[in-house]
Write a protein that holds these residues in place. Structure first.
Motif, PDB file in Angstrom:
ATOM      1  N   VAL A  63     -13.449 -41.962 -71.915  1.00 38.38           N
ATOM      2  CA  VAL A  63     -12.554 -42.730 -71.040  1.00 38.38           C
ATOM      3  C   VAL A  63     -13.390 -43.828 -70.373  1.00 38.38           C
ATOM      4  CG1 VAL A  63     -11.131 -42.652 -68.950  1.00 38.38           C
ATOM      5  CG2 VAL A  63     -11.060 -40.756 -70.602  1.00 38.38           C
ATOM      6  N   PRO A  64     -12.929 -45.087 -70.480  1.00 37.27           N
ATOM      7  CA  PRO A  64     -13.720 -46.162 -69.884  1.00 37.27           C
ATOM      8  C   PRO A  64     -13.956 -45.892 -68.394  1.00 37.27           C
ATOM      9  CG  PRO A  64     -11.920 -47.052 -71.193  1.00 37.27           C
ATOM     10  CD  PRO A  64     -11.721 -45.576 -71.158  1.00 37.27           C
ATOM     11  N   GLY A  65     -15.180 -46.037 -67.972  1.00 36.56           N
ATOM     12  CA  GLY A  65     -15.506 -45.841 -66.563  1.00 36.56           C
ATOM     13  C   GLY A  65     -16.078 -44.469 -66.254  1.00 36.56           C
ATOM     14  N   VAL A  66     -15.958 -43.530 -67.192  1.00 38.42           N
ATOM     15  CA  VAL A  66     -16.506 -42.198 -66.921  1.00 38.42           C
ATOM     16  C   VAL A  66     -18.013 -42.209 -67.137  1.00 38.42           C
ATOM     17  CG1 VAL A  66     -16.544 -39.793 -67.676  1.00 38.42           C
ATOM     18  CG2 VAL A  66     -14.365 -40.975 -67.387  1.00 38.42           C
ATOM     19  N   ARG A  67     -18.755 -41.684 -66.163  1.00 37.82           N
ATOM     20  CA  ARG A  67     -20.217 -41.689 -66.265  1.00 37.82           C
ATOM     21  C   ARG A  67     -20.758 -40.351 -66.784  1.00 37.82           C
ATOM     22  NH1 ARG A  67     -22.812 -45.629 -63.045  1.00 37.82           N
ATOM     23  NH2 ARG A  67     -21.547 -47.506 -63.141  1.00 37.82           N
ATOM     24  N   ILE A  68     -20.372 -39.291 -66.107  1.00 34.93           N
ATOM     25  CA  ILE A  68     -20.891 -37.977 -66.534  1.00 34.93           C
ATOM     26  C   ILE A  68     -19.820 -36.909 -66.358  1.00 34.93           C
ATOM     27  CG2 ILE A  68     -23.320 -38.409 -65.906  1.00 34.93           C
ATOM     28  CD1 ILE A  68     -22.486 -36.386 -63.436  1.00 34.93           C
ATOM     29  N   VAL A  69     -20.036 -35.802 -67.049  1.00 37.89           N
ATOM     30  CA  VAL A  69     -19.257 -34.597 -66.778  1.00 37.89           C
ATOM     31  C   VAL A  69     -20.274 -33.481 -66.545  1.00 37.89           C
ATOM     32  CG1 VAL A  69     -17.567 -32.948 -67.659  1.00 37.89           C
ATOM     33  CG2 VAL A  69     -17.355 -35.382 -68.244  1.00 37.89           C
ATOM     34  N   ALA A  70     -20.061 -32.700 -65.512  1.00 34.98           N
ATOM     35  CA  ALA A  70     -20.989 -31.606 -65.211  1.00 34.98           C
ATOM     36  C   ALA A  70     -20.249 -30.276 -65.290  1.00 34.98           C
ATOM     37  CB  ALA A  70     -21.576 -31.790 -63.818  1.00 34.98           C
ATOM     38  N   THR A  71     -20.984 -29.224 -65.627  1.00 38.47           N
ATOM     39  CA  THR A  71     -20.410 -27.876 -65.648  1.00 38.47           C
ATOM     40  C   THR A  71     -21.344 -26.937 -64.885  1.00 38.47           C
ATOM     41  OG1 THR A  71     -21.575 -27.067 -67.602  1.00 38.47           O
ATOM     42  CG2 THR A  71     -19.575 -28.376 -67.983  1.00 38.47           C
ATOM     43  N   GLY A  72     -20.953 -25.679 -64.811  1.00 41.75           N
ATOM     44  CA  GLY A  72     -21.749 -24.684 -64.097  1.00 41.75           C
ATOM     45  C   GLY A  72     -23.160 -24.554 -64.654  1.00 41.75           C
ATOM     46  N   ARG A  73     -23.346 -24.929 -65.923  1.00 35.93           N
ATOM     47  CA  ARG A  73     -24.697 -24.851 -66.498  1.00 35.93           C
ATOM     48  C   ARG A  73     -25.636 -25.848 -65.833  1.00 35.93           C
ATOM     49  NH1 ARG A  73     -23.844 -23.631 -72.897  1.00 35.93           N
ATOM     50  NH2 ARG A  73     -22.755 -21.692 -72.445  1.00 35.93           N
ATOM     51  N   ASP A  74     -25.079 -26.936 -65.334  1.00 35.42           N
ATOM     52  CA  ASP A  74     -25.923 -27.947 -64.700  1.00 35.42           C
ATOM     53  C   ASP A  74     -26.483 -27.470 -63.374  1.00 35.42           C
ATOM     54  OD1 ASP A  74     -25.751 -30.374 -66.454  1.00 35.42           O
ATOM     55  OD2 ASP A  74     -23.615 -29.964 -66.178  1.00 35.42           O
ATOM     56  N   PHE A  75     -25.670 -26.718 -62.623  1.00 37.17           N
ATOM     57  CA  PHE A  75     -26.142 -26.249 -61.305  1.00 37.17           C
ATOM     58  C   PHE A  75     -25.832 -24.765 -61.171  1.00 37.17           C
ATOM     59  CE2 PHE A  75     -23.175 -29.956 -60.562  1.00 37.17           C
ATOM     60  CZ  PHE A  75     -24.078 -30.936 -60.937  1.00 37.17           C
ATOM     61  N   PRO A  76     -26.623 -23.926 -61.824  1.00 38.14           N
ATOM     62  CA  PRO A  76     -26.302 -22.490 -61.760  1.00 38.14           C
ATOM     63  C   PRO A  76     -26.806 -21.862 -60.463  1.00 38.14           C
ATOM     64  CG  PRO A  76     -28.163 -22.878 -63.209  1.00 38.14           C
ATOM     65  CD  PRO A  76     -27.809 -24.211 -62.614  1.00 38.14           C
TER      66      PRO A  76
END
Lengths: 814, 163, 297
Positions: A63-76
């Motif tokens: 999607v234009p403008g989306v930078r990142i997607v984070a999930t629980g794995r990123d900040f456990p």
């Protein structure tokens, strides 16, 4: 009651921020934007309990403008003030419908909202549990099998291998065996639903994680220090690297205590390339995905002697904490240790459990366990009054605590302070205000009844024994004063009250004492938290000590200049005087930055006063007996430990009209009486008393989070989660404050802004009990619940009402 | 999606702004015209905190498309301040303690201003009924109602607004 | 009503200046175009992602759709874009018309809230099709009809039966409702409206009723309609028929309530059980009818 002459205290002073608020120019976090700021949005679970197999966000990233997607794995990481059970994004398992499982960060909120719909989550469902009693069964699905590895505050005791997040017990006297002496025993089951705080500004936070490792946060939180510390602990970041800034806050009611979403937004900022990120909850997200207020089921039993004295009390609270207990363990514990309310009881057995279920998690709330335990006890008092044919005021009066006596609620053997307040006076004044002895005028429809009800309350701050506060006063060149305190300003009027306290103590006009709107860990000294009706009392004391400290410095300089011993000086009207010789004085302006002699030499420097409050008399309560641990004499205290730094006594009385045909309850009149030690500002004190009254009424009559079959909140909006509107309030509201000063309170003051909603709830049900003999034990008192209760318990009343209704109808044929 | 230019008067000042068709008036007022006095707590027409006067009538701006406001006159609580002086209704709110956290206050103020202009002789009942499209969680409404009943005298012309 | 969005999905907004132009757009785009009136329903449904639209056709620019006119003997005409507050103001300035349409007036003052009523319209309220709307009840007892216009013609559609569910109506996608007529009530009629809300903003039972000549069986007319209790607006025709019988009014009220409770299929949800709704229908209907008959409403 001493009638001291005050220059500032006791006058109705609008808080200075009122001017910004009425013009809409007061900045809230909601209104703030930073250069280059990105917007986050959450993806939430559709499953009540499931292992997360995979999260595919490849389409979202396109999607234009989306930078990142984070999930629980990123900040456990797990976080929490008392039980560190909260994750920021689901770690491996989703624990309720609404559990955030991923977050999208984009250049606009529009792009982020588009992207969340494109994140695909695959779940492996696990059996859920929605009911506390089911959750206690040995074979119940476990929400937190690893709880033994979580960070737990020493006052709490989860039971690994179960869904019990905390277990608290209090025993006094012979405990349950005390019922042997009872002439009357009443046993009832009570319920309170899950609730939403309904602060108007939803949770929202801006975080900027900088390349230097510094983290700047702007957040709609009640206080800056607690969330900063909790965030630092969970993220493993040095606490001093975090700058927690709190502008105006659109309401809290306990729902913005502890840590909110600050760690999540900070980590999103880091992941998004050290860009500032803002996350704002929609109302639906707030009510489905963020912590709400715990419901409970309580089994209660109370025994009385023939003459109306309480001989034994037993209660078992099963608090439903939802998926995270975090702060709620202390709500449950507080409901437990304060379960005896305002009454003296020889024998008590009380148990309070905080239990996990696959529902929306819960947190602190205005009143914090007291509305919960008073709903049980204050109802039982009226049931007993009815059974014993005693007046509800009388039965209360003969059972009230006596200041100076040992109680179960103030730690083992430690007495209720002699200056805790005029508890009998509160009850008496409450009865007078509602004109208790005067029968209400009955409506002309015979199926409607008017009745009066009364209830009592006490409330003390539920803070850890080591919660400390500091305050600073510093002088400006014009001898005006800046107050530096980290006390949150979310409408309670506290900061303005603190300003009045300082003005009074320095004998300065109010406009010479300044407060500021931006609260921050960078320049405000430490305060544990702004919660629990504690700040006027604790920070007020710290400020008075800061004033003394500043005065000492001022007098030291003046003493040298005037050549008079410091103890013969006094400060008034912006000048330092020699006592008894007012013509010998120096204006403060000539001292606050040091005194300059005619030859240009300076004596001393800027005056900065510092003070603290340290509640040395508190100690942890033993989770198995509820009794305070012995005090260390090193603290300078010798008496046994206390549970709270003060208690405030209160009472609400109401006159209601009940329609027997429809179950409709209208509150026609309401009175509020509190012994607050000292009325610092009658304008805002009255505001708290009315606000609490209507919030209590709203909880009594309307509010309940409703759950669908999958345990998701079915009414996350204000159309179906109804909170009181202007049209619902009674016209006749009477407020009265008693002023029995507490020796250590600032000018005698005690806090009370939570107490004001506690007795309201049982008082309404007590009026119904008194008029009909119908015992309502479940909240809210909806039309249908009331109608069914009458039908079951007093079918004769409904029949009589219907007969009268028939007669009224047939009269038309006459 | 291509934007379009609209023109509106915001608190007496003509403002031109490019909007997209699917943007609400709330969104444009806050994020494009930076009128942050307009709050929101539900985004669904329930809480009323996004209330502004549009061509003299209160509307919930989250339920209005920005394009619909083309050519209209919009007034917010900020716009009631004249020459740095609070308007009588704003003063009454301050004096009566009719606000706490303040998040709902701009909406209550602007709605009350409209109400008193239309009905300077209200009953308490009428005030309560009118306010029931707005939510205030802090105050319990009583002091808001007091403030409005008191400010009515200015709208009746009995008393001049004075500093 | 639990979607998390702040923003609306994409659509093109068009605001035709004439009916012809509007009909042209609808004809061309069919189902892809949705009519927006006061916008309360449309914006809410869009935000909840319960509605999709390529085109949102704002009909507020069509001058003839704004109208309030009472023609004695025929009825009260209310334009599609006339707001509820405009109707309330009109009725407050014309006490005679207000008394004729008391139930409509009362329902209007209970519809949404005083601020939303500056945008909400009577036609929109009815066509939204949710169970608990306020305008449909009075529309049913005043035998209201909507004037639907399309490129291929025009017709008057009775409000009774026009709605089939949320956002579902008997209207064709190319039709625009231009106005609604509340027909002249029977001579001597009095009417009223009860909204019974229980911890929601909406009624769990809403009753609209009209009574004329209660004590003269020959001329007696009674009309009763409900929303909130039932999935669709419900006109209690069987019960109304009973009042043609020569028995005393009070006795017939009792019979009517029984017939209604026996026949009606009521909603059951967390806000009220079916039993309670049925029971309340009885109490509220009796109260309203008796008070109307006695001139006490």
């Amino acid at each position: 009651m001493s009638k001291q002459a005050f220059k500032v205290l006791g006058k109705p002073v609008p808080p200075p921020d009122s001017y910004e608020k009425v013009t809409g120019t007061a900045p809230y976090t909601f209104d703030m934007e930073l250069p280059g700021m990105l917007y986050a949005k959450l993806v939430t679970s559709t499953e009540p309990h499931a292992r997360i197999k995979s999260i595919d966000y490849s389409k979202a990233l396109q999607v234009p403008g989306v930078r990142i997607v984070a999930t629980g794995r990123d900040f456990p990481v797990r976080i929490g003030i008392y039980v560190g059970d909260r994750d920021m994004l689901a770690i491996e398992k989703a624990l309720w419908v609404g559990h955030p499982v991923a977050a999208v960060v984009a250049e606009s909120i529009k792009a982020a909202e588009k992207a969340i719909d494109l994140v695909e989550v695959e779940y492996d469902p696990l059996p859920p549990v929605f009911d506390v009693e089911e959750a206690l069964k040995p074979d119940a699905p476990l929400l937190h099998p690893d709880i033994a590895n979580y960070k737990i505050s020493p006052a709490f005791k989860p039971v690994p291998g179960t869904n019990i997040a905390n277990q608290f017990r209090m025993i006094k006297g012979e405990g349950e065996a005390g019922f042997d002496k009872a002439d009357l025993v009443i046993e009832k089951t009570f319920k309170m639903p899950f609730l939403h705080h309904a602060y108007m500004e939803t949770w929202n936070t801006i975080a900027h994680y900088k390349v230097t490792g510094d983290i700047e946060i702007w957040t709609s939180s009640q206080s800056p220090y607690a969330p900063r510390y909790l965030m630092a602990m969970s993220l493993g970041v040095p606490v001093g690297k975090i700058k927690m800034r709190i502008p105006y806050v659109g309401g809290g009611f306990g729902g913005k205590a502890g840590v909110l979403i600050e760690p999540l937004v900070a980590m999103l900022s880091k992941k998004a390339g050290y860009k500032p990120v803002k996350l704002v909850m929609s109302r639906a997200e707030q009510m489905r995905s963020m912590p709400v207020i715990a419901g409970y089921k309580a089994y209660a039993k109370i025994g009385f002697s023939k003459d109306g004295k309480i001989v034994a009390y037993k209660v078992r609270f099963l608090f439903d904490t939802g998926a995270f207990a975090d702060y709620t363990v202390n709500v449950a514990r507080t409901a437990g240790y304060a379960c005896t309310g305002v009454y003296d009881m020889p024998n008590v057995y009380c148990e309070s459990l905080a239990i996990y279920t696959n529902k929306v998690p819960t947190t602190a709330i205005r009143g914090f366990g007291y509305p919960e335990n008073h709903w049980v006890l204050e109802r039982l008092m009226d049931m007993a009054a009815r059974e014993l044919r005693m007046d509800p005021v009388k039965i209360r009066s003969i059972n009230l605590l006596r200041p100076g006596d040992p109680t179960s609620t103030t730690g083992y053997g430690s007495p209720l302070r002699a200056d805790a307040g005029d508890i009998q006076g509160v009850l008496k004044t409450s009865a007078e205000l509602i004109e208790w002895d005067k029968e209400p005028e009955q409506p002309k429809e015979p199926w409607k009844i008017r009745a009066k009800g009364i209830a009592m309350s006490l409330k003390g701050p539920s803070q850890p024994p080591n919660a400390v506060d500091a305050a600073i006063v510093k002088f400006n060149e014009d001898a005006s004063v800046d107050i530096l305190v980290a006390t949150g300003n979310y409408g309670q009027g506290t900061v303005n009250a603190l300003r009045m306290i300082v003005a009074e103590a320095f004998d300065l006009p109010l406009d010479k004492v300044h407060i500021t709107w931006m609260n921050s860990t960078e320049w405000m000294p430490y305060t544990w938290q702004t919660v629990g009706s504690r700040s006027t009392f604790t920070v007020g004391q710290a400020l008075l000590r800061a004033v003394e400290d500043a005065k000492r410095q001022i007098f030291d300089i003046a003493s040298a200049v005037l050549k008079v011993p410091a103890d013969q000086l006094e400060l008034a009207d912006g000048k330092v005087y020699v006592k008894g010789e007012p013509w010998m004085s120096i204006p403060l302006t000539e001292i606050v930055n040091g005194y300059t002699f005619p030859n240009g030499q300076v004596l001393g420097g800027p005056i900065i006063g510092r003070g603290i409050h340290s509640p040395g008399i508190l100690s942890y309560l033993d989770p198995d007996t509820g009794q305070a641990l012995p005090i260390n004499p090193e603290t300078g205290h010798s008496e046994p430990g206390h549970a709270t730094v003060f208690y405030t006594f209160g009472s609400t009385a109401v006159e209601v009209e009940l329609d027997l045909l429809t179950g409709d309850i209208k509150v026609l009149k309401a009175t509020q009486v509190y012994d607050i030690g000292r009325v610092i500002n009658p304008l805002t004190a009255k505001g708290q008393a009315i606000g609490g009254l209507i919030m209590g009424m709203s909880r009594a009559l309307y509010e309940e989070l409703i759950f669908d079959d999958s345990g998701g909140v079915a009414n996350p909006n204000f159309s179906f989660y109804y909170v009181a509107r202007a049209k619902d309030i009674p016209d006749d509201i009477r407020i009265k404050f008693l002023e029995t000063p507490q020796a250590d309170g600032p000018f005698g003051a005690r806090g009370f802004s939570e107490n004001v909603m506690i007795a309201v709830i049982p008082a309404i049900a007590n009026a119904i009990e008194r008029a009909t003999g119908v015992s309502i034990t479940e909240l809210p008192m909806t039309h249908e619940r009331v109608w069914r209760a009458i039908k079951e318990q007093r079918p004769d009343l409904i029949e009589k009402a219907l007969k009268a209704f028939q007669e009224w109808k047939n009269a038309s044929q006459g | 999606m291509a934007g379009r230019m609209i023109t509106l008067r915001l608190n007496g000042q003509e403002r031109r702004v490019e909007v997209e068709d699917n943007e609400t008036l709330l969104y444009v007022l806050r994020y494009k015209l930076k009128e942050m006095s307009v709050k929101s707590a539900c985004w669904k027409g329930e809480c009323g905190l996004c209330t502004v006067l549009m061509d003299g009538k209160p509307v919930k701006s989250c339920m209005v498309l920005a394009v619909e406001a083309d050519g209209s006159d919009i007034v917010t609580a900020t716009g009631l301040v004249k020459d740095g002086e609070l308007s009588p209704i704003q003063k009454a709110f301050v004096e009566h303690g009719a606000l706490q956290c303040g998040f709902c206050t701009p909406a209550f103020v602007v709605a009350a201003h409209h109400f008193l202009q239309k009905n300077p002789n209200p009953t308490r009942e009428q005030v309560k009924e009118f306010l029931s499209g707005l939510i205030c969680r802090c105050t319990g409404y009583a002091q808001i109602i007091d403030a409005i009943m008191d400010a009515a005298k200015y709208y009746r012309g009995e008393q001049k607004a004075s500093p | 009503m639990s979607a998390p969005y702040f923003t609306l999905p994409e659509f093109k907004y068009v605001k035709p200046g004439s009916l012809e132009e509007a009909l042209e757009i609808l004809d061309e785009h069919g189902e892809e175009a949705k009519i927006m009136n006061g916008g309360i329903g449309v914006v809410a449904f869009l935000k909840e992602r319960l509605m999709e639209a390529e085109y949102i056709v704002d009909i507020k620019g069509i001058p003839e759709l704004k109208k309030i006119e009472y023609i004695p003997g025929k009825g009260l005409y209310v334009g599609a874009t006339t707001t509820v507050n405009e109707l309330i103001e009109f009725l407050e300035k014309s006490p005679e018309v207000r008394e004729k349409y008391r139930a409509l007036y009362e329902a209007s003052t209970h519809l949404a809230d005083a601020i939303l009523r500056n945008r909400a319209t009577i036609v929109g309220d009815i066509l939204e099709g949710l169970p608990y709307m306020d305008a449909p009840g009075p529309a049913l007892i005043f035998e209201a009809e909507m004037h639907a216009v399309s490129k291929s013609g025009e017709r008057w559609v009775p409000v009774d039966g026009i709605v089939m569910g949320p956002m579902m109506t008997q209207l064709q996608p190319n039709e625009i409702v231009t106005e609604i007529i509340f027909k002249e009530p029977p001579e001597g009629a009095r009417s009223g409206y009860v909204k019974f809300a229980s911890r929601t903003e909406y009624g769990i039972v809403n009753v609209a009723a009209l009574v004329a000549h209660p004590n003269d069986p020959g001329k007696r007319v009674v009309k009763i309609a409900y929303t909130g209790a039932t999935a669709l607006p419900y006109r209690a025709r069987e019960a109304e028929e009973l009042f043609k019988k020569p028995e005393p009014f009070g006795k017939l009220v009792e019979e009517a309530v029984k017939v209604i409770q026996d026949n009606v299929e009521v909603l059951e949800d967390p806000y009220a059980s079916a039993d309670f709704r049925k029971y309340l229908m009885g109490i509220l209907t009796t109260q309203l009818l008796v008070k109307l008959a006695r001139g006490e409403w």
